[in-house]
Design a protein around this motif. Structure first.
Motif, PDB file in Angstrom:
ATOM      1  N   ALA A 197       0.831  -1.211   0.000  1.00 22.58           N
ATOM      2  CA  ALA A 197       0.000   0.000   0.000  1.00 22.58           C
ATOM      3  C   ALA A 197       0.861   1.255   0.000  1.00 22.58           C
ATOM      4  N   TRP A 198       1.926   1.269   0.788  1.00 23.54           N
ATOM      5  CA  TRP A 198       2.766   2.465   0.834  1.00 23.54           C
ATOM      6  C   TRP A 198       3.590   2.631  -0.439  1.00 23.54           C
ATOM      7  N   ILE A 199       3.954   1.541  -1.083  1.00 27.07           N
ATOM      8  CA  ILE A 199       4.636   1.657  -2.381  1.00 27.07           C
ATOM      9  C   ILE A 199       3.695   2.267  -3.412  1.00 27.07           C
ATOM     10  N   VAL A 200       2.440   1.806  -3.408  1.00 25.03           N
ATOM     11  CA  VAL A 200       1.447   2.372  -4.335  1.00 25.03           C
ATOM     12  C   VAL A 200       1.216   3.845  -4.024  1.00 25.03           C
ATOM     13  N   TRP A 201       1.152   4.178  -2.740  1.00 25.06           N
ATOM     14  CA  TRP A 201       0.957   5.582  -2.369  1.00 25.06           C
ATOM     15  C   TRP A 201       2.147   6.436  -2.805  1.00 25.06           C
ATOM     16  N   LEU A 202       3.358   5.901  -2.693  1.00 28.55           N
ATOM     17  CA  LEU A 202       4.537   6.644  -3.135  1.00 28.55           C
ATOM     18  C   LEU A 202       4.497   6.882  -4.640  1.00 28.55           C
ATOM     19  N   LEU A 203       4.112   5.861  -5.413  1.00 29.99           N
ATOM     20  CA  LEU A 203       3.982   6.023  -6.861  1.00 29.99           C
ATOM     21  C   LEU A 203       2.899   7.044  -7.198  1.00 29.99           C
ATOM     22  N   HIS A 204       1.801   6.998  -6.460  1.00 27.33           N
ATOM     23  CA  HIS A 204       0.725   7.969  -6.689  1.00 27.33           C
ATOM     24  C   HIS A 204       1.194   9.389  -6.382  1.00 27.33           C
ATOM     25  N   TYR A 205       1.976   9.525  -5.300  1.00 25.45           N
ATOM     26  CA  TYR A 205       2.472  10.854  -4.963  1.00 25.45           C
ATOM     27  C   TYR A 205       3.432  11.363  -6.035  1.00 25.45           C
ATOM     28  N   VAL A 206       4.324  10.498  -6.512  1.00 23.02           N
ATOM     29  CA  VAL A 206       5.266  10.912  -7.562  1.00 23.02           C
ATOM     30  C   VAL A 206       4.519  11.281  -8.836  1.00 23.02           C
ATOM     31  N   ARG A 207       3.493  10.489  -9.182  1.00 19.14           N
ATOM     32  CA  ARG A 207       2.735  10.772 -10.402  1.00 19.14           C
ATOM     33  C   ARG A 207       2.002  12.109 -10.305  1.00 19.14           C
ATOM     34  N   THR A 208       1.369  12.362  -9.173  1.00 11.10           N
ATOM     35  CA  THR A 208       0.646  13.631  -9.034  1.00 11.10           C
ATOM     36  C   THR A 208       1.590  14.821  -8.909  1.00 11.10           C
ATOM     37  N   ASP A 209       2.783  14.565  -8.329  1.00 12.89           N
ATOM     38  CA  ASP A 209       3.735  15.663  -8.202  1.00 12.89           C
ATOM     39  C   ASP A 209       4.284  16.086  -9.560  1.00 12.89           C
ATOM     40  N   LYS A 210       4.450  15.116 -10.459  1.00  8.64           N
ATOM     41  CA  LYS A 210       4.951  15.422 -11.800  1.00  8.64           C
ATOM     42  C   LYS A 210       3.834  15.817 -12.759  1.00  8.64           C
ATOM     43  N   PHE A 211       2.611  15.771 -12.292  1.00  6.76           N
ATOM     44  CA  PHE A 211       1.484  16.035 -13.185  1.00  6.76           C
ATOM     45  C   PHE A 211       1.469  17.512 -13.597  1.00  6.76           C
ATOM     46  N   LYS A 212       1.374  17.738 -14.902  1.00  9.76           N
ATOM     47  CA  LYS A 212       1.279  19.084 -15.467  1.00  9.76           C
ATOM     48  C   LYS A 212       0.032  19.148 -16.337  1.00  9.76           C
ATOM     49  N   MET A 213      -0.733  20.190 -16.126  1.00 14.34           N
ATOM     50  CA  MET A 213      -1.961  20.346 -16.889  1.00 14.34           C
ATOM     51  C   MET A 213      -1.975  21.721 -17.561  1.00 14.34           C
ATOM     52  N   LYS A 214      -2.338  21.685 -18.811  1.00  9.08           N
ATOM     53  CA  LYS A 214      -2.446  22.944 -19.552  1.00  9.08           C
ATOM     54  C   LYS A 214      -3.766  23.614 -19.230  1.00  9.08           C
ATOM     55  N   THR A 215      -3.784  24.890 -19.497  1.00 11.25           N
ATOM     56  CA  THR A 215      -5.030  25.620 -19.262  1.00 11.25           C
ATOM     57  C   THR A 215      -6.098  25.270 -20.276  1.00 11.25           C
ATOM     58  N   GLU A 216      -5.678  24.797 -21.460  1.00  9.39           N
ATOM     59  CA  GLU A 216      -6.665  24.410 -22.477  1.00  9.39           C
ATOM     60  C   GLU A 216      -6.026  23.388 -23.415  1.00  9.39           C
ATOM     61  N   TYR A 217      -6.895  22.595 -24.005  1.00  7.09           N
ATOM     62  CA  TYR A 217      -6.487  21.576 -24.967  1.00  7.09           C
ATOM     63  C   TYR A 217      -7.299  21.782 -26.256  1.00  7.09           C
ATOM     64  N   PRO A 218      -6.846  22.666 -27.155  1.00 10.15           N
ATOM     65  CA  PRO A 218      -7.583  22.934 -28.417  1.00 10.15           C
ATOM     66  C   PRO A 218      -7.409  21.781 -29.405  1.00 10.15           C
ATOM     67  N   ILE A 219      -8.236  20.756 -29.233  1.00 15.25           N
ATOM     68  CA  ILE A 219      -8.114  19.563 -30.079  1.00 15.25           C
ATOM     69  C   ILE A 219      -8.529  19.870 -31.513  1.00 15.25           C
ATOM     70  N   LEU A 220      -9.627  20.593 -31.697  1.00 16.47           N
ATOM     71  CA  LEU A 220     -10.105  20.915 -33.050  1.00 16.47           C
ATOM     72  C   LEU A 220      -9.155  21.915 -33.702  1.00 16.47           C
ATOM     73  N   ALA A 221      -8.836  21.617 -34.936  1.00 20.12           N
ATOM     74  CA  ALA A 221      -7.877  22.478 -35.650  1.00 20.12           C
ATOM     75  C   ALA A 221      -8.453  23.863 -35.918  1.00 20.12           C
ATOM     76  N   ASP A 222      -9.730  23.917 -36.369  1.00 20.63           N
ATOM     77  CA  ASP A 222     -10.351  25.205 -36.696  1.00 20.63           C
ATOM     78  C   ASP A 222     -11.831  25.078 -36.433  1.00 20.63           C
ATOM     79  N   THR A 223     -12.281  25.712 -35.377  1.00 18.58           N
ATOM     80  CA  THR A 223     -13.703  25.618 -35.034  1.00 18.58           C
ATOM     81  C   THR A 223     -14.586  26.471 -35.944  1.00 18.58           C
TER      82      THR A 223
END
Length: 691
Positions: free
Chosen positions: A79-105
């Protein structure tokens, strides 16, 4: 129709798991749990090392509680190994403010043409979120299982106390029967699941597969609710087949198997409950523990030794000595075991015979032996020479015979143990016979005693009775042995414990002397019974003639009960040699009874005044014997406890020339232990005066 708005903008995502109100507290709690788990892990490793050093690793493995320990360690670590992996994953998580998937709306055609890079970024974003969610779910699942294993470990830890460990001991004692029961349950449920799938699976969804049928049958047994299954199953199969399946499953699966399961647990619990019936309670253990702590703090080390100190001394003395396993192996190696295999007809085969038997299948019979006469090929009987270890032709032959004896050999008989058991049974029979004869003898003697008492009360006058009593006390045998006079005054007592649940205590005392072997003297006095008083006052004085056999003065305190058997409160024993001559001792003595809890007897004391007047010294006139105003008579011989009987009932009328000072008063006083003031219908006979 193109009127649905496409929302492709994600605003926020929570990524810092400790950036919350209870985040620091959660982090501190996790660190504490990790430290405790590491300490517990090291303790378990130490137990394994001790088991290896004592050659008892198999015993360690066979204990179910140790499997719970390691399962808990593995689950918590995962459980603590999984929690450590979860913490590392969330710590490295980067999210953009927007994801413009459509090329031209705003394009006139190909409205859903996508930008490959932005689409990849969005898919990676979804993948990271999904992995974080999966890690969190796995962590929660492992943590939940860890809590269950922790509860089981707590039950194991409580096994040190006999009454608190009833749960784990019941499970351990019934574990073997439970395993056989589980095999039986699996066979029954699997068979009915297959039948249910064939009969009802085409219409009843809960029995469409064997696994679904197993789950549904378990729900039927545990819930006994017919609403979910009765109607669908009744329509899916013929009525006779449905009812045969249903009622046979109820009889076998519910009434039989479930009751067998409960019977296994109840039988194991009843056995353990009987074994622990005399064990101390948790409250007594806590009282003893806190008492030990108090004594270790308040008492100097020269006067009190704690359990830890005693254990350290014993461990120090044990160091360098061989272990119990080594001693056992040494003893076993010196014993002479005649291994053999017993056939159904009672024929015993030893290793020599087995060596001769295996020669034929291994092809080692010589050709000339086949041509021998049939009389020569008869089975060979084990001789005295077969008691020794056979000479093996090769290692394979020895290993083959040893393997056969390991599988089918009879365990060695302990003839000494059998002989001891026979002697114990015979001794028990003899003791029981003597006990029954003594019971019969006591009953007859009590009857004779009653008859003699009635005859004396009707045939002997009061004056004659008193003269007979005085003559018995003045017997030359007793006088010649006299070494002095012992004057005892039972003043009072305090702190007498309650002996009954619904009533107070009614104390009285029996006073007598004994020799070095515990045999009572010829005279036993009894005080009056003080009703319903824990602090009774008697102020009664008694005189004893000191003989060469007189060693101890004994005072026993009883709780009088007219309905049930009288209870022993306690006793006081004083060596006669510790009493200084012509010195009156006034002291409080503790009343001792090892069969009663110490805290109940803590305040029980009795006050007495003792004066020893030796026969070889002149007694001052100021210390002459006192005349007692009144003494309580003894009860009838068959009432309550019986006092020790005198060694001899003969009356010798010859006078004695010399007499110890004050001894005449003792004899005169001893003769008044029977109420002789007025003749009554049931007066005591002369022999009772000595009692």
């Amino acid at each position: 129709g193109g009127i649905i708005a496409w929302n492709y903008v994600l605003s926020t995502v929570w990524v810092d798991i400790y950036d919350i109100t209870w985040g620091p507290a959660q982090f501190v709690g996790e660190v504490i749990c990790m430290i405790m788990l590491g300490t517990n892990f090291l303790t378990e490793v130490r137990d394994i090392i001790l088991a290896i050093r004592s050659y008892d690793i198999s015993g360690y493995i066979e204990k179910p509680g140790n499997w719970f320990d390691w399962a808990h360690f593995l689950c918590m670590t995962s459980a603590w190994i999984v929690w450590l992996l979860h913490y590392v994953r969330t710590d490295k998580f980067k999210m953009k403010t927007e994801y413009p998937i459509l090329a031209d709306t705003t394009a006139n055609s190909r409205f859903f043409a996508t930008d490959p890079q932005h689409e990849l970024d969005f898919l990676e974003f979804k993948t990271d979120i999904r992995k974080s969610v999966d890690d969190l779910q796995l962590y929660v699942s492992l943590s939940s299982i860890s809590i269950i294993l922790f509860v089981l470990r707590m039950l194991k830890a409580l096994d040190f106390q006999p009454r608190m460990g009833l749960v784990t001991r019941t499970i351990s004692k019934s574990l073997e029967d439970m395993l056989h029961f589980v095999i039986l349950v699996v066979i029954v449920f699997l068979g009915y699941a297959c039948v249910g799938t064939l009969l009802f699976g085409h219409q009843y969804k809960n029995m469409s597969t064997v696994s679904d049928a197993l789950i549904d049958l378990t729900n039927i047994v545990l819930t006994m609710n017919k609403v979910p299954f009765y109607e669908p199953m009744a329509h899916a199969a013929p009525g006779w087949a449905f009812h045969m399946f249903l009622w046979s499953f109820f009889v076998v699966g519910f009434f039989l198997l479930l009751n067998i399961f409960l019977a296994i647990l109840v039988d194991a619990y009843a056995t353990l409950r009987e074994e622990t019936s005399g064990a101390t309670s948790v409250y007594a253990d806590l009282y003893e523990m806190f008492g030990a702590i108090y004594h270790s703090v308040s008492t100097p080390k020269q006067r009190y030794m704690s359990d830890q100190r005693l254990m350290a001394i014993l461990q120090d003395k044990k160091s360098g000595l061989p272990s119990t396993y080594q001693l056992r192996e040494t003893v076993v190696s010196t014993l002479d075991f005649h291994d053999h295999i017993t056939l159904p007809a009672g024929i015993e085969i030893n290793k020599h015979s087995m060596k001769r038997l295996i020669k034929e299948p291994t092809g080692e019979i010589k050709e000339e032996e086949d041509a021998m006469d049939s009389s020569a090929t008869a089975p060979q009987i084990d001789s005295d020479d077969d008691a020794t270890e056979p000479v093996w032709d090769n290692d394979a032959e020895r290993d083959l015979v040893e393997d056969l004896f390991d599988r089918y050999g009879d365990p060695p008989k302990d003839h000494a143990a059998e002989l001891v058991e026979v002697l114990n049974v015979d001794s028990m029979k003899r003791a029981l016979t003597i006990f029954r004869q003594n019971q019969w003898m006591i009953k007859k003697l009590n009857r004779v005693d009653q008859i003699i008492s009635r005859l004396c009360s009707r045939m002997v006058s009061t004056k004659s009775t008193k003269a007979a009593v005085k003559s018995a006390v003045l017997a030359p045998k007793t006088v010649k042995k006299a070494k002095g006079l012992l004057r005892v005054t039972i003043v009072q007592a305090k702190g007498m414990p309650f002996m009954d649940l619904l009533r107070t205590v009614d104390p009285y005392c029996l006073i007598f002397t004994t020799d070095a072997h515990g045999e009572p003297g010829e005279i036993t006095y009894r005080t009056e019974t003080v009703k319903q008083n824990r602090d009774p006052v008697w102020n009664e004085e008694f005189l004893f003639a000191i003989t060469p056999r007189t060693v101890y003065l004994c005072i026993t305190v009883f709780d009088y009960d007219s309905v049930t058997e009288e209870d022993l409160i306690g006793s006081v024993q004083i060596p006669i040699t510790e009493i200084e001559p012509w010195t009156e001792i006034d002291k409080w003595c503790p009343v001792i009874n090892t069969q009663i809890e110490k805290h109940r007897m803590k305040e029980a004391q009795i006050r007495m005044q003792i004066n020893r007047q030796p026969a070889d010294a002149d007694m001052p006139k100021s210390q002459g014997p006192k005349k007692v105003a009144s003494l309580a008579p003894l009860p009838p011989p068959n009432a309550g406890l019986s006092a020790p009987q005198p060694a001899s009932n003969k009356i010798a009328p010859e006078p004695v020339a010399q007499e110890a000072p004050g001894l005449a008063d003792a004899r005169e006083l001893s003769s008044t232990t029977v109420n002789l003031e007025e003749p009554k219908a049931e007066a005591s006979h002369p022999l009772s005066a000595q009692t």
